[in-house]
Structure formats: structure tokens, C-alpha cells
Design a protein around this motif. Structure first.
Motif, short mmCIF file in Angstrom:
data_model
loop_
_atom_site.label_atom_id
_atom_site.label_comp_id
_atom_site.label_asym_id
_atom_site.label_seq_id
_atom_site.Cartn_x
_atom_site.Cartn_y
_atom_site.Cartn_z
N PHE A 34 0.77 -1.12 -0.05
CA PHE A 34 -0.06 0.01 0.15
C PHE A 34 0.90 1.04 -0.31
O PHE A 34 1.89 1.25 0.42
CB PHE A 34 -0.99 0.06 1.13
N TYR A 36 0.13 5.01 1.38
CA TYR A 36 -0.80 6.05 2.10
C TYR A 36 -0.13 7.33 1.93
O TYR A 36 0.98 7.60 1.68
CB TYR A 36 -1.09 5.73 3.73
N GLN A 38 -0.38 11.54 3.77
CA GLN A 38 -1.16 12.25 4.92
C GLN A 38 -0.53 13.78 4.50
O GLN A 38 0.21 14.25 4.60
CB GLN A 38 -0.27 11.69 6.13
N GLY A 41 -1.67 18.25 8.56
CA GLY A 41 -2.82 18.24 9.72
C GLY A 41 -4.07 17.22 9.47
O GLY A 41 -5.02 17.43 10.43
N GLU A 42 -3.84 16.39 8.76
CA GLU A 42 -4.92 15.54 8.54
C GLU A 42 -4.55 13.82 8.65
O GLU A 42 -3.32 13.60 8.94
CB GLU A 42 -5.36 15.38 6.94
N GLY A 43 -5.29 12.98 8.73
CA GLY A 43 -5.14 11.54 8.94
C GLY A 43 -4.57 11.02 7.52
O GLY A 43 -4.21 11.83 6.40
N LEU A 44 -4.46 9.78 7.78
CA LEU A 44 -3.71 8.90 6.42
C LEU A 44 -5.00 8.54 5.54
O LEU A 44 -5.93 7.94 5.91
CB LEU A 44 -3.19 7.70 7.07
N LYS A 49 -2.88 0.50 -4.05
CA LYS A 49 -2.57 -0.72 -3.37
C LYS A 49 -2.39 -1.66 -4.45
O LYS A 49 -2.79 -1.66 -5.65
CB LYS A 49 -3.74 -1.16 -2.54
N PHE A 89 3.47 7.39 2.85
CA PHE A 89 4.03 6.25 3.46
C PHE A 89 3.79 4.84 2.86
O PHE A 89 2.78 4.69 2.08
CB PHE A 89 3.02 5.89 4.85
N GLN A 101 -1.00 -7.14 10.73
CA GLN A 101 -1.04 -5.76 11.13
C GLN A 101 -0.56 -5.03 9.64
O GLN A 101 0.52 -5.67 9.20
CB GLN A 101 -0.24 -5.34 12.37
N LEU A 102 -0.92 -3.80 9.73
CA LEU A 102 -0.17 -2.88 8.31
C LEU A 102 1.01 -2.27 9.11
O LEU A 102 0.72 -1.58 10.25
CB LEU A 102 -1.21 -1.64 8.27
N THR A 103 2.12 -2.71 8.53
CA THR A 103 3.49 -2.14 8.83
C THR A 103 4.06 -1.07 7.94
O THR A 103 3.89 -1.36 6.79
CB THR A 103 4.41 -3.26 8.98
N PHE A 104 4.35 0.24 8.58
CA PHE A 104 4.50 1.14 7.77
C PHE A 104 6.15 1.49 7.60
O PHE A 104 6.88 1.14 8.46
CB PHE A 104 4.07 2.77 8.33
N SER A 106 9.07 4.59 6.99
CA SER A 106 9.20 5.87 7.84
C SER A 106 8.73 7.04 7.44
O SER A 106 8.62 8.07 8.21
CB SER A 106 10.86 5.96 8.20
N TYR B 35 -2.85 3.44 16.42
CA TYR B 35 -1.49 3.67 16.04
C TYR B 35 -0.95 4.91 16.88
O TYR B 35 -1.82 5.71 16.93
CB TYR B 35 -1.36 3.87 14.38
N PHE B 42 6.76 8.92 12.46
CA PHE B 42 7.02 7.35 12.35
C PHE B 42 5.73 6.87 13.14
O PHE B 42 5.41 7.45 14.17
CB PHE B 42 8.21 6.91 13.34
N PHE B 90 -3.83 7.66 16.21
CA PHE B 90 -4.91 7.24 14.90
C PHE B 90 -5.39 6.22 15.42
O PHE B 90 -4.86 5.24 15.64
CB PHE B 90 -4.26 7.43 13.94
N TYR B 103 -6.21 -0.35 5.64
CA TYR B 103 -7.14 0.27 6.73
C TYR B 103 -7.74 1.52 6.36
O TYR B 103 -7.06 2.40 5.47
CB TYR B 103 -5.98 0.54 7.78
N GLY B 106 -8.86 7.18 11.05
CA GLY B 106 -9.53 8.51 11.62
C GLY B 106 -8.66 9.79 11.36
O GLY B 106 -7.38 9.57 10.87
#
Lengths: 114, 114
Positions: A34, A36, A38, A41-44, A49, A89, A101-104, A106, B35, B42, B90, B103, B106
Motif C-alpha cells: 500500500f 498512504y 498524509q 494536519g490530516e489523517g492517513l 494498493k 507512507f 497488522q499494517l506495517t509502515f 518511515s 497507532y 513514524f 490514530f 485500513y 481516523g
């Protein structure tokens, strides 16, 4: 364990320049991959994908191809805009296991100048 | 609107206090996550719940306690807040086959401990 490595930022480009953000991963089997984004000031938000080898994800002019042989998922865009300025990301979800789990990575800060 | 919603968006509090962050999703997803994003952007998973059952609990101080009253809600309670807890938190959710879906996040809660 599973991990994602992204090129370090920050990256600064002029409007209409070509963008590449490198991403490589370490995982057993065929994870789902994936990108993502950001915005300040916002979410992801999910940008794109790919769930199997050689798949190409694309959205809003961005593309990334799942390369199993090089374990890579590089993000590209032919002509960036000021509005593309954000943190990007790369991430993976492993193919199996009880806790997928979703692993990001850096994150890579992109700034596009007019 | 269908979404993952977190409250509050901003939280400023003194060291030693106890605070809670709430998360709700109306997407019908089975699994929810917390998260933590540090000052360098990070992202690290803290907890995961599937149908109200804890399935991931990363190395997080036991001052952090998640609570899931039903599969649409996952709240985060933090006791005895410390300066190092300052971060953006998050919440996210995904359906059971999240490895193909990714995913939904928020918009985050920025916690500042002073």
C-alpha cells in the motif's frame, strides 16, 4: 519480522517535475502493498494498493508496481502539483498469520514548489 | 457520513493526568486499531481488536489501556500521562480480509502533555 524501507526525505520538487519515492520491503511470501498519503494536519488516506506480484496500483496520477523479484513498490507520478505536497507512507500487510497488522515505512515528506 | 471518527481532535493536559480518546467506526468493519505517530512521523501499532477481542498488544506501557465495548468502538485510556506520551494517535479499522482492503484511518488526536 516484516519491514518496509523508504527513501529518506525530505524531497523538494518543482511543479510538473517527475516524482519517484523508493520503497522496498522484507516479508515472507506475498504481502499486500500500500501507499498512504498524509496531508498537513490530516489523517492517513489510502492512495493505492497492489495485492499480488506484477499488479500495478494507480490513483490520482500516481502509480506503483509490485515487483517481487526486487521486493519493491516504488511510487511514481509523471507531473507533480503543489497540492501533492504531503507525507507519503509505504506499507505492507503480511499474507498470513493471526495478526495481519499494517506495517509502515518511515514516511517521505514531499514538498512541491510553484 | 461513513467514516472512522475520533474525539477529541486536540488534547492538552498536564503530566500525571488521566485521559481518554474515543474512536467509532460506522463502516461495519470487524477489526480496529490504535497507532501512535511520533514527532518524526513514524507510525507504530499499539493495539488491535477483532470483534471486541484483543489480538495485538505491542510493547506499550500498561498505563495505556484499550477498551472495546462493541465492535464499532475502540477507546484508548491513558493513566498518569508523561511528557513522552505527546504524539498524534490514530484509530483505524478494517474488514476481516483487510490484507486486500487496507485500513481506514481516523483524522487523529494530537495529544500534548505539558
Amino acid at each position: 519480522g516484516d519491514s518496509v524501507t523508504q527513501m529518506e526525505g525530505p524531497v523538494t520538487l518543482s511543479e510538473e517535475a517527475f516524482l519517484t519515492i523508493n520503497c522496498t520491503y522484507t516479508a515472507t511470501g506475498y504481502p499486500s502493498l500500500f501507499w498512504y498519503v498524509q496531508y498537513p494536519g490530516e489523517g492517513l488516506q489510502l492512495l493505492l494498493k497492489a495485492t499480488k506480484a506484477d499488479d500495478k496500483g494507480s490513483n490520482k496520477g500516481f502509480e506503483a508496481t509490485y515487483r517481487k523479484e526486487t521486493t519493491s513498490f516504488h511510487l511514481e507520478k509523471g507531473s507533480v502539483q503543489v497540492s501533492d505536497s504531503a507525507v507519503y507512507f509505504c506499507a505492507l500487510i503480511p499474507p498470513s498469520g493471526s495478526a495481519r497488522q499494517l506495517t509502515f515505512g518511515s514516511g517521505t515528506q514531499l514538498t512541491v514548489l510553484p | 457520513d461513513t467514516a472512522v471518527s475520533q474525539t477529541p481532535k486536540y488534547l492538552v493536559t498536564q503530566m500525571g493526568n488521566d485521559k481518554s480518546i474515543k474512536c467509532e467506526q460506522n463502516l461495519g468493519h470487524d477489526t480496529m486499531y490504535w497507532y501512535k505517530q511520533d514527532s518524526k512521523k513514524f507510525l507504530k501499532i499499539m493495539f488491535s481488536y477483532n470483534n471486541k477481542e484483543l489480538i495485538i498488544n505491542e510493547t506499550v506501557p500498561n498505563r495505556f489501556s484499550p477498551k472495546s465495548p462493541d465492535k464499532a468502538h475502540l477507546n484508548l485510556h491513558i493513566n498518569s500521562l508523561e511528557l513522552g506520551d505527546s504524539a498524534v494517535y490514530f484509530c483505524a479499522s478494517t474488514p476481516s480480509d483487510g490484507n486486500n482492503y487496507g485500513y481506514t484511518f481516523g483524522s487523529g488526536t494530537r495529544l500534548t502533555v505539558v
